[in-house]
Design a protein around this motif. Structure first.
Motif, PDB file in Angstrom:
ATOM      1  N   THR A 144     -11.672  59.862  -8.537  1.00 12.00           N
ATOM      2  CA  THR A 144     -12.434  61.101  -8.675  1.00 12.00           C
ATOM      3  C   THR A 144     -13.669  60.855  -9.527  1.00 12.00           C
ATOM      4  OG1 THR A 144     -10.377  62.381  -8.542  1.00 12.00           O
ATOM      5  CG2 THR A 144     -12.333  63.513  -9.398  1.00 12.00           C
ATOM      6  N   VAL A 145     -14.794  61.388  -9.076  1.00 12.25           N
ATOM      7  CA  VAL A 145     -16.051  61.222  -9.809  1.00 12.25           C
ATOM      8  C   VAL A 145     -16.676  62.594 -10.044  1.00 12.25           C
ATOM      9  CG1 VAL A 145     -16.504  58.910  -8.917  1.00 12.25           C
ATOM     10  CG2 VAL A 145     -17.371  60.896  -7.681  1.00 12.25           C
ATOM     11  N   ASN A 146     -17.520  62.672 -11.054  1.00 17.39           N
ATOM     12  CA  ASN A 146     -18.208  63.915 -11.375  1.00 17.39           C
ATOM     13  C   ASN A 146     -19.672  63.601 -11.647  1.00 17.39           C
ATOM     14  OD1 ASN A 146     -18.797  66.558 -11.965  1.00 17.39           O
ATOM     15  ND2 ASN A 146     -17.943  66.493 -14.042  1.00 17.39           N
ATOM     16  N   ASP A 147     -20.417  63.423 -10.560  1.00 14.50           N
ATOM     17  CA  ASP A 147     -21.827  63.078 -10.657  1.00 14.50           C
ATOM     18  C   ASP A 147     -22.615  64.065  -9.797  1.00 14.50           C
ATOM     19  OD1 ASP A 147     -24.400  61.950 -10.313  1.00 14.50           O
ATOM     20  OD2 ASP A 147     -23.629  59.960 -10.762  1.00 14.50           O
ATOM     21  N   PRO A 148     -23.419  64.913 -10.399  1.00 13.25           N
ATOM     22  CA  PRO A 148     -24.173  65.912  -9.616  1.00 13.25           C
ATOM     23  C   PRO A 148     -25.086  65.284  -8.566  1.00 13.25           C
ATOM     24  CG  PRO A 148     -24.226  66.450 -11.957  1.00 13.25           C
ATOM     25  CD  PRO A 148     -23.625  65.084 -11.847  1.00 13.25           C
ATOM     26  N   ALA A 149     -25.695  64.139  -8.900  1.00 10.73           N
ATOM     27  CA  ALA A 149     -26.581  63.479  -7.938  1.00 10.73           C
ATOM     28  C   ALA A 149     -25.791  62.964  -6.735  1.00 10.73           C
ATOM     29  CB  ALA A 149     -27.337  62.342  -8.616  1.00 10.73           C
ATOM     30  N   PHE A 150     -24.606  62.433  -6.967  1.00 15.43           N
ATOM     31  CA  PHE A 150     -23.761  61.959  -5.876  1.00 15.43           C
ATOM     32  C   PHE A 150     -23.255  63.134  -5.055  1.00 15.43           C
ATOM     33  CE2 PHE A 150     -19.523  60.469  -4.310  1.00 15.43           C
ATOM     34  CZ  PHE A 150     -19.997  59.494  -3.437  1.00 15.43           C
ATOM     35  N   LYS A 151     -22.969  64.255  -5.707  1.00 15.86           N
ATOM     36  CA  LYS A 151     -22.504  65.453  -5.017  1.00 15.86           C
ATOM     37  C   LYS A 151     -23.544  65.965  -4.036  1.00 15.86           C
ATOM     38  CE  LYS A 151     -19.663  68.998  -4.485  1.00 15.86           C
ATOM     39  NZ  LYS A 151     -18.299  68.856  -3.921  1.00 15.86           N
ATOM     40  N   LEU A 152     -24.812  65.700  -4.308  1.00 14.70           N
ATOM     41  CA  LEU A 152     -25.890  66.173  -3.438  1.00 14.70           C
ATOM     42  C   LEU A 152     -25.790  65.593  -2.036  1.00 14.70           C
ATOM     43  CD1 LEU A 152     -28.697  67.576  -3.022  1.00 14.70           C
ATOM     44  CD2 LEU A 152     -29.725  65.453  -3.857  1.00 14.70           C
ATOM     45  N   ILE A 153     -25.318  64.354  -1.900  1.00 17.35           N
ATOM     46  CA  ILE A 153     -25.332  63.661  -0.605  1.00 17.35           C
ATOM     47  C   ILE A 153     -24.560  64.441   0.451  1.00 17.35           C
ATOM     48  CG2 ILE A 153     -24.681  61.550   0.610  1.00 17.35           C
ATOM     49  CD1 ILE A 153     -25.075  60.046  -2.006  1.00 17.35           C
ATOM     50  N   GLY A 154     -23.375  64.876   0.121  1.00 13.79           N
ATOM     51  CA  GLY A 154     -22.557  65.555   1.124  1.00 13.79           C
ATOM     52  C   GLY A 154     -22.324  67.022   0.868  1.00 13.79           C
ATOM     53  N   GLY A 155     -22.490  67.455  -0.374  1.00 17.46           N
ATOM     54  CA  GLY A 155     -22.192  68.840  -0.695  1.00 17.46           C
ATOM     55  C   GLY A 155     -23.345  69.623  -1.270  1.00 17.46           C
ATOM     56  N   GLY A 156     -24.521  69.004  -1.396  1.00 19.81           N
ATOM     57  CA  GLY A 156     -25.664  69.676  -1.997  1.00 19.81           C
ATOM     58  C   GLY A 156     -26.600  70.283  -0.974  1.00 19.81           C
ATOM     59  N   TYR A 157     -27.640  70.936  -1.490  1.00 18.09           N
ATOM     60  CA  TYR A 157     -28.632  71.601  -0.646  1.00 18.09           C
ATOM     61  C   TYR A 157     -30.035  71.175  -1.069  1.00 18.09           C
ATOM     62  CZ  TYR A 157     -24.984  74.802   1.026  1.00 18.09           C
ATOM     63  OH  TYR A 157     -23.857  75.331   1.599  1.00 18.09           O
ATOM     64  N   LEU A 158     -30.913  71.144  -0.098  1.00 18.52           N
ATOM     65  CA  LEU A 158     -32.319  70.866  -0.358  1.00 18.52           C
ATOM     66  C   LEU A 158     -33.160  71.770   0.544  1.00 18.52           C
ATOM     67  CD1 LEU A 158     -34.418  69.085  -1.841  1.00 18.52           C
ATOM     68  CD2 LEU A 158     -34.323  67.525   0.115  1.00 18.52           C
TER      69      LEU A 158
END
Length: 337
Positions: A144-158
């Protein structure tokens, strides 16, 4: 365009079924600067499958098959999460994961093109060994990881759009440009049609085969990052499980022949969306969980039969009109006598 007619009709029918069972299925809302809705969810959750299917399309176009993409998905997510958990940095983790995936794909291509192993056997080796490698990377645990930048790849929005959809659009645009605007697509189709004739014509068939397998693994690696990023964890045992079969189905539904040769990237995208929409439909209409896989198999079988011209001719009793008899000329009569 005619080849895409039936996949488009099937996709439209599935969407209409969802609309019947879920009023407001087509509605898209903007909340807190993000787009939400069932259609957005289909695109977001279907993004990894679309990526894997794009790579699979080019492999199948060369007359091959790649059963290892599911394991590569697991390897990519496992290695990236391991590196991030060890504070190695996001860029280094992503680069290392994608680099290893590309190398493994090139190895598949080498076994097929240079060693001469059948594609189904060569990729089956990595399908089994790759899943074990993913387990070794994670030590059999869920990282398990907790990295906001990594979260962007599959779960973030742009720009209000899920970032995964933007990745798919970018990869699709690059693939279309390389295969349809340049000669690469023609070379791939030539190798798939007749590899030996292509080689004699001066085409480096081996290099093209290695390249498409490497590209398929790279797409699977990106899909693995998206899947692990979406859940902020890596599961070497279950990540990407059976995604290779869904990818093959998506390619076939999209109109690409398993025998190799001509391929359709647009058809593949539609086929992947059909698979993902079918999954959404199963949950919408309340199909019991124990019969989900059977229901999915029946629907996919029906879709493939509908696309078959020979099947439609048999069902609707269509027969090709016999050619009218050629008139007998006076000269033929004299020769026969």
């Amino acid at each position: 365009m005619r080849r895409l007619l039936w996949p488009i009709l099937v996709l439209a029918a599935l969407l209409l079924v969802n609309l019947i069972f879920t009023p407001g299925f087509f509605s898209i809302q903007l909340r807190e600067g993000h787009l939400y809705g069932s259609l957005i969810d289909i695109l977001r959750f279907g993004a990894p499958l679309i990526l894997v299917s794009l790579g699979m399309t080019l492999v199948i176009a060369t007359g091959g098959i790649d059963l290892s993409v599911g394991s590569i998905v697991a390897i990519s997510g496992a290695l990236a999460c391991l590196q991030i958990s060890q504070d190695q940095g996001l860029f280094a983790a992503v680069a290392l994961a994608l680099g290893l995936c590309t190398l493994l794909g090139a190895w598949n291509g080498f076994l097929v093109a240079a060693v001469g192993i059948q594609p189904i056997i060569a990729t089956l080796i990595l399908m089994v060994a790759g899943r074990g490698l993913a387990q070794l990377i994670t030590d059999g645990q869920i990282i398990t990881v907790n990295d906001p930048a990594f979260k962007l790849i599959g779960g973030g929005y742009l720009l209000t759009v899920p970032f995964g959809i933007l990745i798919v659009i970018a990869v699709l645009a690059i693939t279309v440009f390389l295969t349809r605007r340049l000669a690469l697509g023609m070379l791939i189709e030539s190798v798939g049609g007749n590899a030996e004739a292509s080689r004699l014509a001066g085409i480096r068939a081996r290099g093209i085969i290695v390249m498409v397998y490497a590209f398929a693994a790279l797409c699977a690696g990106v899909a693995g990052l998206m899947i692990s990023s979406n859940v902020s964890s890596a599961d070497g045992n279950n990540a990407g499980l059976w995604i290779e079969l869904d990818a093959i189905l998506a390619v076939v539904i999209g109109g690409t022949s398993l025998a190799g040769g001509r391929f359709s990237l647009g058809g593949t995208v539609i086929g992947a969306l059909i698979i993902q929409t079918l999954t959404t439909t199963i949950y919408s209409i309340g199909v019991p969980p124990e019969t989900t896989l059977l229901f999915k198999a029946l629907v996919v079988t029906a879709v493939c039969l509908i696309q078959s011209q020979a099947f439609r001719d048999k069902v609707f009793h269509r027969r090709g009109r016999a050619a009218p008899p050629r008139p007998v000329t006076e000269e033929k009569v004299r020769v026969s006598t």
